[in-house]
Design an enzyme around this catalytic site. Structure first.
Site, PDB file in Angstrom:
ATOM      1  N   ASP A   1     -11.707  -7.404  -6.307  1.00  0.00           N
ATOM      2  CA  ASP A   1     -12.004  -7.409  -7.740  1.00  0.00           C
ATOM      3  C   ASP A   1     -10.778  -7.502  -8.645  1.00  0.00           C
ATOM      4  OD1 ASP A   1     -10.845  -4.942  -7.396  1.00  0.00           O
ATOM      5  OD2 ASP A   1     -12.705  -3.814  -7.518  1.00  0.00           O
TER       6      ASP A   1
ATOM      7  N   GLU B   1     -15.743  -8.217   0.577  1.00  0.00           N
ATOM      8  CA  GLU B   1     -16.027  -6.992  -0.194  1.00  0.00           C
ATOM      9  C   GLU B   1     -16.822  -7.333  -1.463  1.00  0.00           C
ATOM     10  OE1 GLU B   1     -13.368  -4.258  -2.592  1.00  0.00           O
ATOM     11  OE2 GLU B   1     -13.184  -3.271  -0.671  1.00  0.00           O
TER      12      GLU B   1
ATOM     13  N   GLU C   1     -12.022  -4.564 -13.374  1.00  0.00           N
ATOM     14  CA  GLU C   1     -12.511  -4.944 -12.042  1.00  0.00           C
ATOM     15  C   GLU C   1     -14.019  -5.174 -11.977  1.00  0.00           C
ATOM     16  OE1 GLU C   1     -10.498  -2.357 -12.661  1.00  0.00           O
ATOM     17  OE2 GLU C   1      -8.630  -2.837 -11.631  1.00  0.00           O
TER      18      GLU C   1
ATOM     19  N   HIS D   1      -3.568   4.926 -10.546  1.00  0.00           N
ATOM     20  CA  HIS D   1      -3.125   3.697 -11.207  1.00  0.00           C
ATOM     21  C   HIS D   1      -4.125   3.094 -12.181  1.00  0.00           C
ATOM     22  CE1 HIS D   1      -5.582   0.624  -9.187  1.00  0.00           C
ATOM     23  NE2 HIS D   1      -5.535   1.391  -8.123  1.00  0.00           N
TER      24      HIS D   1
ATOM     25  N   ARG E   1      -6.423   1.453 -14.894  1.00  0.00           N
ATOM     26  CA  ARG E   1      -6.196   1.206 -16.328  1.00  0.00           C
ATOM     27  C   ARG E   1      -7.044   2.092 -17.224  1.00  0.00           C
ATOM     28  NH1 ARG E   1      -3.705  -4.188 -17.357  1.00  0.00           N
ATOM     29  NH2 ARG E   1      -2.916  -4.588 -15.283  1.00  0.00           N
TER      30      ARG E   1
ATOM     31  N   HIS F   1       2.718   4.343  -8.223  1.00  0.00           N
ATOM     32  CA  HIS F   1       2.460   2.916  -8.447  1.00  0.00           C
ATOM     33  C   HIS F   1       3.552   2.335  -9.354  1.00  0.00           C
ATOM     34  CE1 HIS F   1       0.202  -0.674  -9.679  1.00  0.00           C
ATOM     35  NE2 HIS F   1      -0.687  -0.403  -8.733  1.00  0.00           N
TER      36      HIS F   1
END
Ligand code: UD1
Ligand code: UDP
Length: 384
Positions: free
Chosen positions: A97, A119, A133, A210, A212, A243
């Site tokens: 994604d 996936e 995503e 990580h 957003r 990250h």
């Protein structure tokens, strides 16, 4: 002979496509495999390529510091189009994604090349969570020809969107195939700091963050909870490979630096990371992939999110959605770290995500698609 272009570019999509690339490459008489790294990530991608010994045929070297989603999308679609025009593959494979996933499928669509989506079918049904995503994977599903769903739940989600059931296959998640390649009994870590941490023989809480949608206040709340836990449990080591996204890196360092038992370290290469995971006591994370890996080892996971597209391990009890509230994270983690019974209840090794054969199934399906075989696909069924 069919030409398959495999497009990847970030840490997670590369980890999860590596087993598929390995399987495809075994069938030299049927498939020519072209590997295309967008390099949406740079260092974190290279760490994965090294572990799996993948030398991409093309490396677009797209990553810019602090890249915007729009710039990333524009640069990736333009660069991919040139390669697809030149190589004219018979199929493009993408995974998951990320922007690389969606743009890879879009570029293939523009050249009318069928797309296989590894996936496929993960959904929260909330456009902004995870961002971007949820939309990346929906757009990819709209384009894809073959949908490799990791679980029955994912297959059903795709069917609900009117995708024909005959193009959806429950393969299991290739993340488990990758784990089986990388986790070793007598593993020695390439990062010496880890050997030192492990030699202290203390419990390890493994951390990653990580997402957003968690940037800013939510992530700060999670860090504060970790700080309180670290202060309450000086005999536990908190290991946090941070990250490289500058937004994340700055926030985490601001909030968690200078604590003797919190180790803020650079992202670990995949083998170091999963071998460290196998030795951890508890995981606190907002990662998608880590949520799938932890249950394999029976390690309780507290997920720093309000929703998840991976409900299976929550249902089995190894994963708990704890959200981003500082007090809630602190109190749930405290309970687990101080109460053996609560801990044991969560720490059971179940594997709802895969059996190590997802890549084999995926490649069998592609063989059938091109008429190389008529194999009956034995879909993945989890064992409790
Ligand atoms: C990306 C994916 C996200 C995935 C995550 C996995 C998108 C929009 N986001 O998020 O879905 O869960 O990867 O980690 O596709 N950076 C480096 N070196 C690296 C990697 C990143 O310096 O090796 C820094 C750069 O400044 C870069 C920034 O991180 O601009 C953001 O990278 P990007 O891929 O756009 O987003 P992620 O937050 O990493
Ligand atoms: N991972 C890694 N090194 C690290 C942290 C994570 O190799 O320092 C691996 C982890 O094993 C998992 C994947 O990266 O397979 C998850 O990637 P990430 O959390 O960046 O993305 P997501 O899965 O949330 O999209």
């Amino acid at each position: 002979m069919k030409k398959i272009a495999v497009i990847f570019g970030t840490r997670p999509d590369t980890i999860k496509l590596a087993p598929v690339i390995i399987e495809l490459k075994k069938l030299k008489k049927q498939f020519q495999v072209i590997t295309i790294a967008t390099a949406q990530h740079r260092q974190m991608l290279d760490q994965v390529l090294n572990v799996f010994n993948i030398r991409p045929n093309y490396d677009l070297d797209i990553m810019q510091p602090n890249q915007s989603l729009a710039m990333l999308t524009k640069n990736t679609v333009e660069a991919l189009d040139l390669i697809l025009e030149k190589e004219k593959p018979d199929m493009v494979l993408v995974q998951g994604d990320t922007t690389t996933t969606f743009v890879g499928s879009l570029a293939a669509f523009y050249r009318q090349i069928p797309v296989g989506h590894v996936e496929a079918g993960l959904r929260t049904n909330d456009k902004l969570n995870p961002f971007p995503e949820e939309i990346n994977r929906r757009l990819t599903s709209t384009i894809a020809e073959l949908h490799f769903a990791p679980t029955e739940t994912a297959k059903n989600a795709l069917k609900k969107e009117n995708i024909s059931g005959k193009n959806i296959f429950v393969t299991g998640n290739t993340v488990i195939d990758a784990l089986e390649i990388a986790v070793k009994k007598d593993y020695s870590f390439s990062v010496t700091a880890l050997e030192e941490i492990l030699s202290q023989k203390k419990k390890i809480v493994l951390l990653t963050m990580h997402r957003r949608e968690n940037w800013g206040e939510p992530m700060r709340g999670a860090c504060k909870a970790v700080k309180k836990l670290a202060q309450l449990y000086p005999n536990i080591n908190f290991v946090f490979p941070v990250h490289l996204n500058p937004v994340v890196k700055d926030l985490v360092h601001e909030n968690l630096e200078n604590l003797t038992n919190v180790f803020l370290i650079a992202p670990l290469d995949y083998s170091d990371f999963v071998n460290l995971m196998s030795k951890s006591y508890l995981i606190i994370t907002d990662s998608g992939g880590v949520q799938e890996e932890g249950p394999h080892f029976g390690i309780p996971i507290l997920v720093l999110r309000t929703v998840t597209e991976r409900p299976e391990a929550v249902k089995y009890g190894t994963v708990k959605l704890v959200g981003l509230d500082e007090n809630k994270i602190f109190s749930i983690a405290k309970k687990l770290l101080s109460n053996k019974r609560d801990y044991k209840k969560m720490a059971s090794a179940v594997n709802p995500y895969g059996d190590g054969l997802a890549a084999v199934r995926t490649v069998q399906i592609i063989q059938n698609y091109f008429g190389f075989s008529k194999q009956k696909i034995k879909e993945f069924v989890p064992h409790k």
